[in-house]
Design an enzyme around this catalytic site. Structure first.
Site, mmCIF file in Angstrom:
data_model
loop_
_atom_site.group_PDB
_atom_site.id
_atom_site.type_symbol
_atom_site.label_atom_id
_atom_site.label_comp_id
_atom_site.label_asym_id
_atom_site.label_seq_id
_atom_site.Cartn_x
_atom_site.Cartn_y
_atom_site.Cartn_z
ATOM 1 N N ASP A 180 0.849 -1.203 0.000
ATOM 2 C CA ASP A 180 0.000 0.000 0.000
ATOM 3 C C ASP A 180 0.881 1.248 0.000
ATOM 4 O OD1 ASP A 180 -2.940 1.078 0.753
ATOM 5 O OD2 ASP A 180 -1.418 2.267 1.789
ATOM 6 N N TYR A 187 3.284 9.763 -0.297
ATOM 7 C CA TYR A 187 4.319 9.099 0.504
ATOM 8 C C TYR A 187 5.708 9.290 -0.114
ATOM 9 C CZ TYR A 187 0.398 6.410 2.598
ATOM 10 O OH TYR A 187 -0.765 6.006 3.198
ATOM 11 N N LYS A 236 -2.671 6.079 -4.241
ATOM 12 C CA LYS A 236 -3.768 7.017 -3.927
ATOM 13 C C LYS A 236 -3.537 8.366 -4.582
ATOM 14 C CE LYS A 236 -3.786 4.784 0.607
ATOM 15 N NZ LYS A 236 -2.388 4.617 0.996
ATOM 16 N N HIS A 240 -7.448 9.863 -1.743
ATOM 17 C CA HIS A 240 -6.796 9.770 -0.428
ATOM 18 C C HIS A 240 -7.600 10.408 0.707
ATOM 19 C CE1 HIS A 240 -2.478 9.256 1.286
ATOM 20 N NE2 HIS A 240 -3.366 9.056 2.225
#
Ligand code: A2P
Length: 280
Positions: free
Chosen positions: A44, A49, A74, A107
């Protein structure tokens, strides 16, 4: 590892490896490699990120076939709109070095940038995701951090009901209302921060249960998540703990212990992020 089945009959490994905060190249590549070597087949990530390229590197180095690994990413909060979403998707798959995504999520429902028109902007982005889904470039679509009113709004316009809602969920933060809502609509709940960002791991009540089952607190919590029907996304940078966190398929918590964990109340574990007032 067992799988869950999504509403569109796609199977999804029931524990995913969480990669939030793994934004340093060597640490991320090593952790994802350790996860794949330990048996994880579900990774994930998210555009925000800043590690999609590192994960792509770990995937490329691995000998596991692409179709045997389930990859989620996302759409970040600064991107909304039809064309913009297609573009963001293309950027993500390029960084990951793959040509399709298994699961693509919005997200957050109500980014600060779109606070006045989030309903319409989510609808536009989601329409792009539906088209990518229909073209076979995404195998499943969904949302993250959506509460009931955000889903109500999306369901007014969408053609495909989201298959997943990824939310913060752990002992002490049961999210009963949104869980109930998603169950009614056959939307799988994925749990981020399943260990409460490690804050749950020294709770005495959970340590007592861990002693009873002769395993770690992390394993107790992850087992609780699975028996509740949630899909946990534990994070770790440590190869031993990464492996430990999927060694949860050879024991079962009894009903009394599940109920006991359900009733634990902690006020220092939840991140307390309200999706309608976040500043990002
Ligand atoms: P570390 O990377 O040093 O293993 P969450 O998944 O709820 O976000 O929690 C992640 C945090 O929990 C990280 O700080 C991670 O630290 C720690 N952690 C993950 N798995 C374990 C485990 N099995 N035992 C102890 N700590 C763990």
């Amino acid at each position: 590892m067992k799988d869950y089945m999504l509403a569109n009959n796609i199977s999804i490994p029931s524990i995913g490896f969480g990669t939030w905060t793994l934004d340093e190249h060597d640490i991320c590549v090593a952790a994802v490699t350790a996860a794949l070597e330990s048996g994880y087949r579900h990774i994930d990530t998210a555009a925000i990120y800043k590690n999609e390229a590192f994960i792509g590197e770990a995937l490329k180095q691995s000998s596991i076939k692409r179709e045997d690994i389930f990859i989620t990413t996302k759409l970040w909060n600064d991107v909304r709109g039809y064309d913009e979403t297609i573009q963001a998707f293309e950027t993500s798959i390029a960084k990951l070095g793959i040509d399709y995504i298994d699961l693509y999520l919005i997200h957050w429902p109500n980014p600060v940038k779109y606070r006045t028109n989030w309903k319409q902007m989510n609808a536009e982005s989601y329409r792009a995701m539906e088209d990518l889904y229909n073209q076979g470039k995404i195998r499943a679509i969904g949302v993250s951090n959506f509460m009931e009113h955000h889903l109500d709004a999306l369901l007014e316009t969408c053609k495909i009901i989201p298959m997943v809602n990824q939310i913060e969920l752990h002992p002490g933060l049961l999210q009963n209302n949104i869980v109930h809502y998603c169950r009614q609509k056959n939307i799988l709940i994925e749990a981020y921060s399943p260990l409460g960002r490690a804050k749950l791991l020294d709770k005495l009540e959970l340590r007592d249960i861990a002693d009873k089952y002769n395993c770690s607190v992390a394993q107790i919590i992850l087992r609780w998540q699975l028996q509740k029907g949630y899909l946990p996304l534990p994070r770790s940078t440590n190869a031993k703990r990464i492996k430990q966190n999927i060694q949860v398929f050879d024991f079962t918590l009894d009903d009394n212990d599940i109920a006991y964990i359900d009733n634990l109340a902690y006020d220092d574990v939840s991140s307390n992020k309200n999706p309608d007032t976040i500043e990002f």
